[in-house]
Design an enzyme around this catalytic site. Sequence first.
Site, PDB file in Angstrom:
ATOM      1  N   THR A  27       0.845  -1.188   0.000  1.00 33.17           N
ATOM      2  CA  THR A  27       0.000   0.000   0.000  1.00 33.17           C
ATOM      3  C   THR A  27       0.881   1.239   0.000  1.00 33.17           C
ATOM      4  OG1 THR A  27      -0.129   0.256   2.411  1.00 33.17           O
ATOM      5  CG2 THR A  27      -1.725  -1.232   1.384  1.00 33.17           C
ATOM      6  N   VAL A  58       3.423  -1.218   4.355  1.00 30.08           N
ATOM      7  CA  VAL A  58       2.670   0.005   4.632  1.00 30.08           C
ATOM      8  C   VAL A  58       3.639   1.173   4.671  1.00 30.08           C
ATOM      9  CG1 VAL A  58       1.034   1.153   6.169  1.00 30.08           C
ATOM     10  CG2 VAL A  58       1.057  -1.353   6.027  1.00 30.08           C
ATOM     11  N   LEU A  85       7.913  -1.669   6.584  1.00 28.11           N
ATOM     12  CA  LEU A  85       7.647  -0.237   6.496  1.00 28.11           C
ATOM     13  C   LEU A  85       8.208   0.290   5.186  1.00 28.11           C
ATOM     14  CD1 LEU A  85       6.558   2.264   8.069  1.00 28.11           C
ATOM     15  CD2 LEU A  85       8.945   2.710   8.679  1.00 28.11           C
ATOM     16  N   LYS A  86       7.351   0.894   4.381  1.00 32.12           N
ATOM     17  CA  LYS A  86       7.805   1.513   3.141  1.00 32.12           C
ATOM     18  C   LYS A  86       8.271   2.928   3.439  1.00 32.12           C
ATOM     19  CE  LYS A  86       5.515   0.953  -0.677  1.00 32.12           C
ATOM     20  NZ  LYS A  86       4.390   0.981  -1.642  1.00 32.12           N
ATOM     21  N   ILE A  87       9.513   3.203   3.074  1.00 32.48           N
ATOM     22  CA  ILE A  87      10.110   4.514   3.341  1.00 32.48           C
ATOM     23  C   ILE A  87      10.609   5.096   2.020  1.00 32.48           C
ATOM     24  CG2 ILE A  87      11.861   5.784   4.623  1.00 32.48           C
ATOM     25  CD1 ILE A  87      12.024   3.443   6.567  1.00 32.48           C
TER      26      ILE A  87
END
Length: 226
Positions: A27, A58, A85-87
């Site tokens: 997402t 996310v 965790l998408k960074i």
Amino acid sequence: MLYLIDTANLEAIKKCCEYYPVAGVTTNPTIVSKENTDFKKLLYSIREIIGADKMLHVQTTAMEAGEILNEAIALKNVVGDNFYLKIPITKEGIKATAMCKDKGFGVTMTAIFTQQQALIAANAGADFVAPYINRLDNIVSDGVHVVEEIVNMFNMYDIKTKILAASFKNVEQVHKVAMTGAGAVTVNPDIFDMLIYHPLTYYAIDDFCKDWETVYGDKLVADLLK
């Protein structure tokens, strides 16, 4: 190659998980905002649908490294294991990646457009890097070529970071990325359906049915084996 679903739509996720070999869900803030619903409940629902064994990626909305880490902690408490965790790749994002890895969090560094961005992200400890294929193509670049060079660099330096290619608009892009050895793609549900579509397949199925019916009528295999 791993196939992930790039959506936060619950019905689409249910359908894809029912029919396809899905490895997880990705997402981003744009995808989530399209659902226009309670964010925490949405995450719980996605995890309930996909189960504990599939990945859930996310994206952070914070921009400063310490705040990004705080979001990682809060998200992990909601979505549990197999969380990444998408960074987005920035200086703060690179710093946050190292901080998140020190705490044992999975990290997907996203919004990758160059080979060097991917290499730096990998050296910072990212588990996945997410190059954007169609967005590169839209600026008269070559998204597949960028992925190919990232694959070659990672192999050259024995880097274990995985490539999670994103931003697809057609099956040809997905196929060409698969041929680079990238290892993982995330696609929207419509492209998932198109990945298995070919008109000749349906012509063949029609022929099978017609030939069968000339001898056995409307009886199924199970009917004839009773």
